[in-house]
Scaffold this motif. Structure first.
Motif, short mmCIF file in Angstrom:
data_model
loop_
_atom_site.label_atom_id
_atom_site.label_comp_id
_atom_site.label_asym_id
_atom_site.label_seq_id
_atom_site.Cartn_x
_atom_site.Cartn_y
_atom_site.Cartn_z
N VAL A 497 0.84 -1.20 0.00
CA VAL A 497 0.00 0.00 0.00
C VAL A 497 0.88 1.25 0.00
N VAL A 498 0.48 2.23 -0.81
CA VAL A 498 1.17 3.52 -0.83
C VAL A 498 0.24 4.58 -0.26
N ILE A 499 0.72 5.31 0.73
CA ILE A 499 -0.06 6.40 1.33
C ILE A 499 0.14 7.66 0.50
N ALA A 500 -0.97 8.25 0.06
CA ALA A 500 -0.90 9.43 -0.82
C ALA A 500 -1.70 10.58 -0.22
N GLY A 501 -1.04 11.69 0.01
CA GLY A 501 -1.68 12.89 0.51
C GLY A 501 -0.73 14.05 0.39
N ASN A 502 -1.17 15.25 0.75
CA ASN A 502 -0.23 16.38 0.69
C ASN A 502 0.76 16.28 1.85
N ASP A 503 1.77 17.14 1.84
CA ASP A 503 2.82 17.07 2.85
C ASP A 503 2.27 17.18 4.27
N GLU A 504 1.36 18.11 4.49
CA GLU A 504 0.84 18.38 5.83
C GLU A 504 0.08 17.17 6.38
N ASP A 505 -0.84 16.63 5.61
CA ASP A 505 -1.64 15.48 6.06
C ASP A 505 -0.75 14.25 6.25
N THR A 506 0.23 14.07 5.37
CA THR A 506 1.11 12.91 5.46
C THR A 506 1.93 12.95 6.74
N LYS A 507 2.52 14.09 7.03
CA LYS A 507 3.32 14.23 8.25
C LYS A 507 2.48 14.02 9.51
N GLU A 508 1.23 14.43 9.45
CA GLU A 508 0.36 14.32 10.62
C GLU A 508 -0.08 12.89 10.89
N LEU A 509 -0.41 12.12 9.85
CA LEU A 509 -1.04 10.82 10.05
C LEU A 509 -0.10 9.62 9.95
N VAL A 510 0.96 9.72 9.20
CA VAL A 510 1.81 8.55 8.94
C VAL A 510 2.39 7.91 10.20
N PRO A 511 2.96 8.69 11.16
CA PRO A 511 3.54 8.03 12.35
C PRO A 511 2.55 7.11 13.07
N ALA A 512 1.32 7.58 13.26
CA ALA A 512 0.33 6.76 13.96
C ALA A 512 -0.13 5.58 13.12
N ILE A 513 -0.22 5.77 11.80
CA ILE A 513 -0.60 4.66 10.91
C ILE A 513 0.44 3.56 10.98
N LEU A 514 1.72 3.94 10.98
CA LEU A 514 2.79 2.95 11.07
C LEU A 514 2.75 2.19 12.38
N ALA A 515 2.38 2.88 13.45
CA ALA A 515 2.34 2.26 14.79
C ALA A 515 1.22 1.24 14.90
N ASN A 516 0.19 1.37 14.06
CA ASN A 516 -0.99 0.51 14.20
C ASN A 516 -1.21 -0.45 13.03
#
Length: 567
Positions: A497-516
């Motif tokens: 899976v590739v996560i696609a979003g703008n820089d702001e949304d990506t930085k905000e959500l990716v750490p928690a997505i990776l943790a879960n």
């Protein structure tokens, strides 16, 4: 009002004025970013003017133009439609059909699926007595050569044609058959660039000239063969440059009179792809127009499906490409139609200079045979090939339908025409990886985060990236929370899976997505995030997808990781 328009004069801007406007339009990017370095090592300028051309060439410009025009033969761009047939009956049926429909040169590759029996050769000899021909053979023992034994003696002097062979063929009784060729298509298909092809053509000419009693005898038997690639202006300049180089070459042998050497050309197959094959038709049309403008004497357009198995329709279309260009463009009404173009004249001069220098280097090394034996020639061509492959894999060079705008629904044709199986085509890495991905039924997905508007640009880029190897990713609806993202990851069958979003949304959500996320799902992020890269990779991110990346290397790595996870 019309009278006023006629009287208006526009001031001709100076190069410096144009440069100032260009710098302003670049919005901070350096002016040098407009300069392009070609595979031949020539730097292309963003603008060519009469002043810059005259400053570069001076009096040599008129000499270059005059030389090219004096070297042009009267009959230009004769249609040389190659015959593709599995049986001798089909062969002669297609030969007759092609001649009736505009083919001018009987064109044959001796490697056919039927036997060159005496009966077949006798029949073919009757055509060779009436029509010009171009035959490609393997060596002096090729069975097709026996066709000349069946041409009656009193007709032999009038027989006209070309024999493409690695080594010169001796046909003393046929003075109008050119049987000594500098076939540069061999090097072209290995990856050689335009300068290398020109230099090798001269080096082969030098080798063969030494084997003849006189230069005059050699020049009556000699011709050069080129493959024409998709780089439109490069290929025009290549054909024109050979005429200038030939004049210099013959002068070095003390020949002051004008000796015209035929240029035989064909569409390049290294740019062809088995994917979206109708794009090959566009490529070959572009290449044929280069050959027409550049002054090729004979031209063969390969059918768009020639990599697999040509059909009657594709053969007819290929022939009609030549006929339409020849009859409807009016290019042949002008001698040297590219002559005087600031850009093409400059590029022609660059190729002449670089090719002559390489030719002298080859001669200093002992000639083409010594140069080849030393490994230097193979090393040069391999370097050029790797540059071309890397350009395709990073999309610096577009291969429509293959590395960009690829259609994953296209079925990859498994059949391969043995005549062209060994050509180092730049589409092969994409075709091979697509075959592996398709066979493995790889399932992929795109997790869009943020709003549809903010996620769409990167999501579309990723989809196109994956499409190049036949992957059709499952796309999520845009999610705005970690919970929604994790729920989608658990529900999807995609293992990559590739996560696609703008820089702001990506930085905000990716750490928690990776943790879960689940450990068996490989996750990449679309875009470059240098500051966050180290932390994200340490917390389970596989990597990144971004513009300018090597598509093949990236997706091969993903494929290997997926196989590891499945174990």
């Amino acid at each position: 009002m019309s009278n006023n328009m006629k009287n208006i004069e526009f001031e001709i801007p100076a190069y410096s004025d144009w440069q100032d406007a260009a710098i302003k339009a670049l919005k901070g990017k350096p002016f040098e970013s407009l300069f392009t370095k070609t595979n031949e090592g020539v730097t292309l300028q963003p603008l060519y003017t009469q002043e810059s051309l005259v400053a570069k060439l001076g009096e040599e410009l008129d000499l270059q133009v005059a030389t090219i025009r004096s070297q042009q033969n009267n009959q230009v761009f004769q249609v040389a439609q190659q015959i593709h047939a599995d049986t001798s009956e089909a062969f002669f049926a297609q030969l007759e059909d092609s001649l009736a429909r505009g083919n001018e040169i009987i064109t044959i590759d001796s490697r056919v699926n039927f036997v060159w029996t005496e009966e077949v050769l006798v029949k073919l000899a009757s055509y060779f007595s009436e029509y010009s021909f171009k035959i490609t053979i393997q060596n002096s023992k090729d069975p097709l050569l026996a066709v000349f034994d069946h041409i009656v003696e009193d007709q032999r002097e009038a027989v006209k044609g070309f024999i493409v062979s690695k080594d010169p063929i001796s046909l003393g009784a046929f003075p109008s058959v050119r049987s000594v060729s500098a076939d540069t298509t061999v090097y072209h298909n290995e990856g050689a660039n335009a300068v290398q092809e020109l230099a090798y053509a001269l080096a082969l000419a030098a080798k063969f000239a030494e084997q003849e009693d006189s230069f005059e005898a050699f020049s009556k038997k000699f011709f050069v063969s080129f493959a024409i690639d998709t780089q439109f202006f490069t290929e025009i300049a290549k054909l024109r440059a050979f005429k200038v180089l030939w004049k210099a070459f013959s002068s070095a042998y003390g020949v002051s009179n004008n000796v015209k050497i035929p240029t035989v050309a064909e569409t390049s197959l290294r740019s062809f792809s088995k994917l979206d094959v109708y794009v090959n038709l566009l490529r070959s049309s572009n290449e044929a127009l280069s050959g027409l403008i550049g002054g090729a004497d004979l031209f063969t357009v390969h059918p768009h499906d020639v990599l697999t198995k040509p059909t009657e329709q594709s053969i007819r279309i290929a022939r009609n490409v030549s006929l339409i260009l020849k009859e409807e463009t009016n290019v042949l009404k002008v001698t040297d139609p590219a002559g005087g173009s600031y850009f093409i004249e400059s590029l022609t001069a660059d190729f002449v200079k670089e090719a002559w220098a390489l030719f002298l280097e080859i001669e200093a090394a002992g000639g083409i045979d010594e140069y080849t034996a030393s490994g230097e020639l193979a090393e040069e061509i391999e370097k050029s090939y790797r540059t071309r492959i890397n350009a395709a894999e990073t999309r610096k060079q577009s291969l429509i339908g293959t590395n960009i705008y690829a259609n994953p629904a296209d079925a990859l044709e498994q059949e391969t025409n043995p005549l062209f199986a060994d050509i180092k085509r730049i589409a092969i890495p994409f075709e091979n990886l697509r075959g592996k991905m398709t066979a493995a039924h790889v399932q992929t997905g795109i997790l869009a985060i943020g709003t549809l508007k903010s996620a769409k640009p990167r999501a579309d880029f990723v989809a196109g990236f994956l499409n190049t190897v036949g992957l059709v990713p499952e796309k999520s609806e845009p999610v705005t929370t970690v919970e929604e993202a994790v729920a989608w990851l658990k529900a999807t069958e995609a293992r990559y899976v590739v996560i696609a979003g703008n820089d702001e949304d990506t930085k905000e959500l990716v750490p928690a997505i990776l943790a879960n996320k689940s450990a068996d799902v490989i996750v990449d992020v679309a875009g470059k995030f240098k500051d966050e890269e180290e932390a994200w990779l340490a917390n389970g991110l596989n990597g990144f997808i971004f513009a300018g990346q090597n598509i093949i290397e990236k997706l091969q790595s993903v494929f290997a990781s997926m196989k590891e996870v499945q174990r």
